[in-house]
Scaffold this motif. Structure first.
Motif, PDB file in Angstrom:
ATOM      1  N   LEU A   3      -2.592  -3.853  -7.629  1.00 37.52           N
ATOM      2  CA  LEU A   3      -2.385  -3.637  -6.198  1.00 37.52           C
ATOM      3  C   LEU A   3      -1.126  -4.419  -5.873  1.00 37.52           C
ATOM      4  N   ILE A   4      -0.045  -3.708  -5.551  1.00 32.47           N
ATOM      5  CA  ILE A   4       1.240  -4.368  -5.352  1.00 32.47           C
ATOM      6  C   ILE A   4       1.965  -3.805  -4.131  1.00 32.47           C
ATOM      7  N   PRO A   5       2.975  -4.537  -3.643  1.00 34.38           N
ATOM      8  CA  PRO A   5       3.809  -3.988  -2.574  1.00 34.38           C
ATOM      9  C   PRO A   5       4.525  -2.735  -3.071  1.00 34.38           C
ATOM     10  N   ARG A  30      -0.936  -0.059   6.525  1.00 37.21           N
ATOM     11  CA  ARG A  30      -0.757  -1.402   5.959  1.00 37.21           C
ATOM     12  C   ARG A  30      -2.126  -2.041   5.751  1.00 37.21           C
ATOM     13  N   SER A  43      -0.541  -6.570   6.716  1.00 44.00           N
ATOM     14  CA  SER A  43       0.503  -6.892   5.760  1.00 44.00           C
ATOM     15  C   SER A  43       1.857  -6.408   6.280  1.00 44.00           C
ATOM     16  N   SER A  47       1.651  -0.808   0.539  1.00 41.41           N
ATOM     17  CA  SER A  47       1.083  -1.167  -0.754  1.00 41.41           C
ATOM     18  C   SER A  47       0.794   0.074  -1.591  1.00 41.41           C
TER      19      SER A  47
END
Length: 54
Positions: A3-5, A30, A43, A47
Motif C-alpha cells: 500500500l503506497i502513495p 484519499r 491523506s 494511494s
C-alpha cells in the motif's frame, strides 16, 4: 503486496513498480485515518495497492 502513495511520476514507480507488478489497483479518493476512534484528516496523496507475483 504494498500500500503506497500513487506517485506514478517518480523514478521508483518506473523502476520498481511498473516492470514487476502483477496488478495495480488505484484507490478512489484519499485514505482517511483514525486514532482511538477519532477521525483524523485524509491523506494528502492518492494511494495504490500493488500486487507482486512470487
Amino acid at each position: 503486496m504494498l500500500l503506497i502513495p500513487a506517485r506514478t511520476d517518480t523514478k521508483a514507480w518506473h523502476e520498481y513498480i511498473f516492470p514487476f507488478a502483477a496488478e495495480i489497483r488505484f484507490l478512489k479518493g484519499r485514505l482517511k485515518y483514525e486514532l482511538n476512534g477519532v477521525a483524523k484528516e485524509a491523506s494528502p496523496f492518492p494511494s495504490a495497492v500493488i500486487l507482486f507475483e512470487e
